[in-house]
Scaffold this motif. Structure first.
Motif, short mmCIF file in Angstrom:
data_model
loop_
_atom_site.label_atom_id
_atom_site.label_comp_id
_atom_site.label_asym_id
_atom_site.label_seq_id
_atom_site.Cartn_x
_atom_site.Cartn_y
_atom_site.Cartn_z
N GLU A 279 0.81 -1.55 -0.09
CA GLU A 279 -0.21 -0.01 0.31
C GLU A 279 0.87 1.18 0.14
O GLU A 279 0.45 1.64 -0.55
CB GLU A 279 -1.03 0.35 1.26
CG GLU A 279 -1.63 1.13 1.14
CD GLU A 279 -2.83 0.99 2.06
OE1 GLU A 279 -2.73 2.02 3.60
OE2 GLU A 279 -3.26 0.01 3.30
N GLU A 280 2.05 1.06 0.57
CA GLU A 280 2.78 2.21 1.32
C GLU A 280 3.29 2.55 0.04
O GLU A 280 3.57 3.90 -0.87
CB GLU A 280 3.49 2.21 2.23
CG GLU A 280 2.65 2.11 3.33
CD GLU A 280 3.38 2.14 5.26
OE1 GLU A 280 5.06 2.32 4.78
OE2 GLU A 280 2.71 2.15 5.73
N ASN B 149 3.24 1.52 -3.59
CA ASN B 149 2.34 1.48 -4.34
C ASN B 149 1.65 2.62 -4.85
O ASN B 149 1.92 3.83 -5.78
CB ASN B 149 1.55 0.87 -5.54
CG ASN B 149 1.95 -0.58 -5.44
OD1 ASN B 149 1.96 -1.03 -6.36
ND2 ASN B 149 2.29 -1.39 -4.75
N THR B 150 1.71 3.71 -3.09
CA THR B 150 1.44 4.86 -3.40
C THR B 150 2.01 5.66 -3.14
O THR B 150 2.05 6.67 -4.61
CB THR B 150 0.62 5.27 -1.75
OG1 THR B 150 -0.13 4.56 -1.98
CG2 THR B 150 0.15 6.78 -1.84
N ARG B 151 2.92 5.78 -3.37
CA ARG B 151 4.39 6.32 -3.39
C ARG B 151 5.10 6.64 -5.36
O ARG B 151 5.21 7.05 -5.57
CB ARG B 151 6.27 6.12 -2.76
CG ARG B 151 5.29 6.45 -1.78
CD ARG B 151 6.59 5.96 -0.63
NE ARG B 151 8.03 7.21 -0.87
CZ ARG B 151 9.05 7.04 0.17
NH1 ARG B 151 8.82 6.07 1.17
NH2 ARG B 151 9.83 7.95 -0.17
N LYS C 112 3.50 5.55 -7.53
CA LYS C 112 1.80 5.39 -8.15
C LYS C 112 1.12 4.59 -9.38
O LYS C 112 1.66 5.00 -10.39
CB LYS C 112 2.03 7.47 -9.15
CG LYS C 112 2.04 8.47 -8.37
CD LYS C 112 2.13 9.93 -9.55
CE LYS C 112 2.40 11.09 -8.49
NZ LYS C 112 1.26 11.17 -7.24
N ILE D 89 -6.01 1.93 -2.06
CA ILE D 89 -5.70 2.52 -3.16
C ILE D 89 -5.22 3.63 -3.40
O ILE D 89 -6.32 3.84 -1.70
CB ILE D 89 -6.18 2.04 -4.35
CG1 ILE D 89 -6.89 0.15 -4.75
CG2 ILE D 89 -6.51 2.44 -5.35
CD1 ILE D 89 -5.34 -0.42 -4.61
N ALA D 90 -3.90 4.20 -3.50
CA ALA D 90 -4.24 5.07 -3.13
C ALA D 90 -5.55 6.78 -3.77
O ALA D 90 -6.35 6.08 -5.12
CB ALA D 90 -2.73 5.92 -4.05
N SER D 91 -5.60 7.62 -3.10
CA SER D 91 -6.61 8.34 -3.96
C SER D 91 -6.20 9.13 -4.79
O SER D 91 -6.34 10.75 -4.97
CB SER D 91 -7.07 9.37 -2.85
OG SER D 91 -5.70 10.03 -2.11
N ASP D 92 -6.38 8.62 -5.56
CA ASP D 92 -6.10 9.01 -7.38
C ASP D 92 -7.10 7.92 -8.11
O ASP D 92 -7.18 6.70 -8.29
CB ASP D 92 -4.74 8.26 -7.63
CG ASP D 92 -4.23 8.75 -9.35
OD1 ASP D 92 -5.01 8.28 -10.23
OD2 ASP D 92 -3.60 9.96 -9.95
N GLU E 157 -7.34 4.56 -8.87
CA GLU E 157 -8.81 3.50 -7.61
C GLU E 157 -9.31 2.63 -9.44
O GLU E 157 -9.93 1.56 -9.11
CB GLU E 157 -9.76 4.25 -7.56
CG GLU E 157 -8.94 5.50 -6.42
CD GLU E 157 -10.15 6.40 -5.50
OE1 GLU E 157 -10.97 6.57 -6.21
OE2 GLU E 157 -9.61 6.85 -4.71
#
Length: 411
Positions: free
Chosen positions: A313-314, A316-318, A320, A330-333, A337
Motif C-alpha cells: 500500500e505504502e 505503490n502509493t509513492r 503511483k 488504493i491511493a486516492s487517485d 482507483e
C-alpha cells in the motif's frame, strides 16, 4: 533514525532495476526490513539494459543475488523452464498468499502447479479521454464493438481525430493487437499464440486483423503518415487541445498530463467484442529467488515482507502504481482507483506483447503491426508474422531470451 545493525548481521543480496525516485523508495523500505529482521540488505542496482544482460550470469554464475526483481508471466516462465528459479509453493501456502492475490495475479507467477515469485506492483491499460469533449458531442464510453465504431464516426464527423497513437518506435501498435486478440479469442488462445504454439495463419488470428481493418477503414486512427512520425507522448496535445477523442495507453500516461487538464480526463477499458473471459494487459513486477541463492531463508523473509498489504500500500502509493495485494488500500487517485477495480475484477492478465514473446519476435512483430496500420494488408501481415514465428521461436529454444526494453522507458 534507524539503529545501526551489528557488524556481523546476516546479509541478503537483492538486485534492483533502475535508479531515480524508485530506487530511493526501495532503499527506504529496505531499511525498514533491516530494522524489523536484523538482516542487512546489499543492493545491486543496474539500469534496464545492463540489468537484463546480467540475468543469465546471475542465474548461472557464482555471484548470484539472493533475490531478483523481475517481471511476471512469460518473462519469468522462460527461466522457470530452465530450472533457474526456486519454487516457493510451500512458502506461498504457509503464508496464506492464495487468499492475498486474485487468481489472475497468481497466474503471473504460477507455472505447472508451482509458484515462483511474489507480485508487488502492476498497472493497467485502457482509453483516456477528456470528459468535456465526450459530453459536448453526446458520446458515452463504448462498451462493445459497435459502440467503439459509433464513437469513431461521431468524433470524425465533428472534425476530430477519433483515436491518437504514436508508432515511431512501433510498440504502441502492439497494444491494439493484444486487446483485439484478448477480446476476440480470449486469454488461453492469446497465451498459446504468444508462446509460438499457434500459427499466425490460423483463421482466429485473421479475425483479429479483420476487426482491426474495420477500424482502419472507418478512419478511426490519426493518419499513418502522422502517427509514424510520433513517439507515444507526441499525440497527447491533440487530446489536450480538443483535436482528438481518445487514445489507448498504459496508466503511465497520467504522469505526462499537465495539471490543468488532468481533472477533465477520464478512463474506460477496452470494450467487449466476443463473449470470452475478460483479460487485461497489466505488466506485473515481482521478486523471485534464484535456484542458486545462498540465503534462501532470508530471501523468503524478504518476499514475505514485500507481500504484506501495508508495505504494498505504502510503496505503490509513492510509486503511483497499483498494489497486487487485494487487501492493500488504493491511493486516492481516480485513475489508480479505477485501474485497481478493473484489474482486481479481471479473469486474467496478460503482460503486453513484448513481455510475452521472445525479443526477436517482439521486435519484428511490432514493426509488422505498425505497417499493417498503414497498408491494411491482412494476407501480407499474416505471412510476415508466421515467418517470424518460425524463425524466432526456433531460436528461442536454443538460446536464452534477450529482453526488450520496458514500455515506460522507450521513447
Amino acid at each position: 533514525m534507524l539503529a545501526s545493525l551489528p557488524a556481523d548481521a546476516e546479509q541478503l543480496n537483492v538486485s534492483l532495476i533502475g535508479g531515480g525516485y524508485g530506487r530511493t523508495v526501495f532503499f527506504e523500505y529496505g531499511q525498514r526490513f533491516e530494522a524489523e529482521t536484523g538482516i542487512d540488505i546489499k543492493w545491486t542496482v543496474k539500469h534496464d539494459a545492463d540489468y537484463k544482460q546480467s540475468l543469465n550470469g546471475w542465474f548461472e554464475g557464482t555471484d548470484t543475488p539472493d533475490v531478483i526483481q523481475w517481471q511476471g508471466g512469460e518473462r519469468l516462465f522462460q527461466y522457470v523452464r530452465k530450472g533457474w528459479v526456486e519454487p516457493i509453493t510451500d512458502f506461498w501456502v504457509d503464508n496464506g498468499l492464495e487468499a492475498t492475490f486474485t487468481p489472475a495475479i497468481q497466474e503471473t507467477v504460477a507455472y505447472d502447479r508451482e509458484v515462483y515469485g511474489v507480485p508487488y506492483s502492476f498497472y493497467h491499460w485502457g482509453f483516456y479521454y477528456k470528459n468535456s469533449v465526450f459530453q459536448s458531442l453526446g458520446i458515452r464510453p463504448p462498451r462493445d464493438w459497435d459502440d467503439l465504431l459509433s464513437m469513431c464516426s461521431k468524433l470524425r464527423s465533428a472534425g476530430l481525430e477519433p483515436i491518437v497513437i504514436g508508432t515511431r518506435y512501433h510498440w504502441p501498435s502492439a497494444a491494439w493487437f493484444d486487446y483485439l486478440d484478448l477480446r476476440i479469442n480470449g486469454i488461453d488462445f492469446h497465451r498459446s499464440l504468444t508462446r509460438g504454439e499457434i500459427s499466425f495463419k490460423d483463421t482466429r488470428v485473421r479475425v483479429v486483423f479483420e476487426h482491426w481493418k474495420q477500424l482502419l477503414d472507418a478512419e478511426c486512427f490519426i493518419e499513418a503518415a502522422t502517427h509514424r512520425t510520433m513517439n507515444w507522448r507526441d499525440p497527447l496535445p491533440y487530446l489536450y487541445r480538443d483535436m482528438a477523442g481518445t487514445g489507448l495507453f498504459g496508466n503511465f500516461v497520467t504522469g505526462e498530463m499537465p495539471p490543468r487538464y488532468q481533472s477533465d480526463f477520464r478512463f474506460f477499458p477496452f470494450p467487449k467484442i466476443n463473449d470470452v473471459p475478460r483479460a487485461e494487459d497489466a505488466p506485473t513486477d515481482i521478486f523471485i529467488i534464484p535456484a542458486r541463492s545462498n540465503n534462501k531463508e532470508a530471501a523468503r523473509k524478504f518476499l514475505a515482507f514485500m507481500a504484506r498489504a501495508d508495505i504494498q500500500e505504502e510503496m505503490n502509493t509513492r510509486l503511483k502504481t497499483i498494489p497486487t495485494n487485494r487487501f492493500s488500500a488504493i491511493a486516492s487517485d481516480p485513475f489508480i482507483e479505477e485501474g485497481s477495480k478493473l484489474l482486481q475484477a479481471a479473469d486474467s492478465v496478460a503482460q503486453f506483447f513484448d513481455r510475452d514473446t521472445p525479443k526477436g519476435m517482439a521486435d519484428k512483430a511490432t514493426v509488422v503491426f505498425t505497417d499493417f496500420m498503414e497498408t491494411g494488408d491482412i494476407d501480407a501481415t499474416l505471412a510476415e508474422l508466421e515467418a517470424a514465428r518460425r524463425q524466432f521461436y526456433r531460436e528461442s529454444t536454443t538460446a536464452a531470451l534477450s529482453e526488450p526494453s520496458d514500455l515506460t522507458v522507450i521513447d
